[in-house]
Design an enzyme around this catalytic site. Sequence first.
Site, short mmCIF file in Angstrom:
data_model
loop_
_atom_site.label_atom_id
_atom_site.label_comp_id
_atom_site.label_asym_id
_atom_site.label_seq_id
_atom_site.Cartn_x
_atom_site.Cartn_y
_atom_site.Cartn_z
N GLU A 1 -40.14 21.47 -24.78
CA GLU A 1 -38.95 21.85 -25.57
C GLU A 1 -38.57 23.29 -25.28
OE1 GLU A 1 -39.33 20.39 -29.79
OE2 GLU A 1 -41.19 19.65 -28.94
N LYS A 50 -49.42 15.14 -36.08
CA LYS A 50 -48.46 15.44 -35.01
C LYS A 50 -49.12 16.00 -33.76
CE LYS A 50 -44.52 15.22 -34.88
NZ LYS A 50 -43.37 15.86 -35.50
N ASN A 67 -26.65 57.35 -10.72
CA ASN A 67 -25.89 56.15 -10.37
C ASN A 67 -26.47 55.41 -9.16
OD1 ASN A 67 -24.35 57.10 -12.42
ND2 ASN A 67 -22.50 57.52 -11.20
N SER A 88 -31.52 53.90 -23.65
CA SER A 88 -31.84 52.62 -22.99
C SER A 88 -33.29 52.55 -22.55
CB SER A 88 -30.93 52.42 -21.78
OG SER A 88 -31.19 53.43 -20.81
N SER A 115 -48.47 20.37 -35.93
CA SER A 115 -47.49 20.71 -36.96
C SER A 115 -48.23 21.41 -38.08
CB SER A 115 -46.82 19.45 -37.48
OG SER A 115 -46.30 19.66 -38.78
N GLN A 174 -24.98 49.98 -17.80
CA GLN A 174 -26.31 50.12 -18.39
C GLN A 174 -26.72 48.88 -19.17
OE1 GLN A 174 -27.81 53.91 -19.98
NE2 GLN A 174 -27.68 52.97 -21.99
N TYR A 213 -18.97 53.73 -10.74
CA TYR A 213 -19.91 53.54 -11.83
C TYR A 213 -19.22 53.69 -13.19
CZ TYR A 213 -23.72 54.04 -15.07
OH TYR A 213 -24.54 53.86 -16.16
N ASN A 270 -47.17 17.65 -30.59
CA ASN A 270 -45.82 17.97 -30.11
C ASN A 270 -45.83 18.53 -28.69
OD1 ASN A 270 -44.76 17.17 -32.56
ND2 ASN A 270 -44.81 19.24 -33.42
N LYS A 302 -29.46 45.82 -18.18
CA LYS A 302 -30.93 45.84 -18.12
C LYS A 302 -31.58 44.64 -18.80
CE LYS A 302 -30.81 49.73 -16.02
NZ LYS A 302 -29.34 49.86 -16.20
N THR A 319 -30.55 5.11 -14.90
CA THR A 319 -29.22 5.73 -14.91
C THR A 319 -28.69 5.50 -16.31
OG1 THR A 319 -28.06 3.73 -14.24
CG2 THR A 319 -28.77 5.18 -12.46
N HIS A 320 -27.96 6.50 -16.82
CA HIS A 320 -27.48 6.44 -18.21
C HIS A 320 -28.63 6.27 -19.20
CE1 HIS A 320 -23.53 5.66 -16.32
NE2 HIS A 320 -24.22 4.88 -15.54
N1 ARG Z 1 -29.12 54.53 -17.61
C1 ARG Z 1 -27.99 54.51 -16.74
C2 ARG Z 1 -27.65 53.07 -16.34
O1 ARG Z 1 -28.50 52.27 -16.35
C3 ARG Z 1 -28.26 55.29 -15.51
C4 ARG Z 1 -27.01 55.81 -14.88
C5 ARG Z 1 -26.39 56.85 -15.73
N2 ARG Z 1 -25.30 57.43 -15.08
C6 ARG Z 1 -24.38 58.18 -15.74
N3 ARG Z 1 -23.40 58.63 -15.06
N4 ARG Z 1 -24.47 58.38 -17.03
O2 ARG Z 1 -26.54 52.77 -16.02
#
Ligand code: ARG
Length: 466
Positions: free
Chosen positions: A296, A289, A116, A29, A283, A328, A323, A291, A331, A161-162
């Site tokens: 948007e 154009k 954790n 990750s 464009s 994970q 946990y 834009n 993120k 309105t509308h």
């Molecule tokens: N990269 C993990 C997460 O974001 C960190 C925690 C990992 N904990 C574990 N018990 N493997 O959740």
Amino acid sequence: MNAKTKAKPISRAALSGEADPRLVALSVSIQDDGALYEEDIRGSQAHVSMLAAQGIVPKAAARRIVAALDQVCDEFAAGKIAFDPSLEDVHTHVERRLGELVGKDAGYLHAGRSRNDQVALDERLFIVRGCDRCDGALVRLMQALLAQAKAHEKTLLPGYTHLQRAQPVSLAHHLLAYVEMLGRDRERFAEVRRRAAVSPLGSGALAGTTLPLDRERTARALGLAGVTQNSLDAVSDRDSAIELSFACALASVHLSRLGEEVVLWTTREFGFMTLDDAFATGSSLMPQKKNSDVAELSRGRAARAIGDLVSLLAMVKNLPLAYNRDLQEDKRPLLDGPRALVLTLDALAGAVETATFHAEVMRAALGDGEALATDAAEYLVEKGVPFREAHEAVGKAAAFSTRAGRPLARLTAAEWASFHPRFGADVLRRFDPAESLRRRELPGAPGPKQVKAQLARWSKALRGGR
Ligand code: ARG
């Protein structure tokens, strides 16, 4: 994988051999959570300083760790930390680099801590900072809207309105509607920030630690207001991430509405507004154009923000305590929220600041009295006529005006009297939009005095800004 990564990963102490590359590929990750390096390092510095103060680790080792972590932070910032999939996440990358810098002493850092509670802390620190960044950008767009509102106190246009022309408002009143929305967004981010600003450190993997940590001290060192009160909840709670994501999603939805109006208003069909060329796009095919991509994209970004919120909610749904690795997956949506919102807010602020509004086109869209039919009905109400009766009389007048091909404002006093005996000649004066607004001075209404008061209120609220 190079030779260095062959060293046994921190978390495989009880396992034989190496992880299968397919598991490594799924688990990694760092490409996402690498962005949390600063939060992670500040958290570690606060943690190890507390450990030293509590006599859990030698003071000299803690000092070396704190100094080396500053260096790791600089290396991350400079992009000098090579990502290694077998190290999984930001926590282990930091710890591994720390080990290279201070040797065996690095091992003191993780006492009384788990990844954790560590990741829960990193996220809370990120959320606090994310709220501040969003707040600053909200203020910048509000200031841009306010400046245009001040310049257009007397510019009149139809309110819709509308998406049908309804009643006159001033452009200032219209723009201030967005300032109100964004003002509520600021309140929401402040609330999210307040709830996020507590430290989960000391919750350990799920059941705290037998070591005598001083949780309050660590929290204070990180500028957090207190500590979480249940270790199981603390390591598995993602409420603050979800709340931040919701605040981002709702703000993005507000921006999508503003974006939609900019798209409409900059069309040839509406012609209410022109974007500065610096905020317009061309464009690749059609040379003529101009834009409104900025608007948007503001609409489109809202889709992403809503998706992020739904991802986070779905991720936590049905998770048993405490946990679980599913967490994970938070993120990408979490980190994406503030980043995308700030970019959108800033681009829109620039577009609004530099845009030209076409007062004469807006005035023309008010037509000749159509937007003031309700005023004629209210004229009768003032003369004691029940509203439904007044509504019907003006409805007849409107139908007549369409049949006769003559706008409402051009009917004669005699014609008005034929639709209801209480119509006097003074009804003709009701067909001036500026006059209509002057009669709309209830709190929150678009009357000029009300709008002036709102402009003053917001100027004061945004003074200093960010
Ligand atoms: N990269 C993990 C997460 O974001 C960190 C925690 C990992 N904990 C574990 N018990 N493997 O959740």
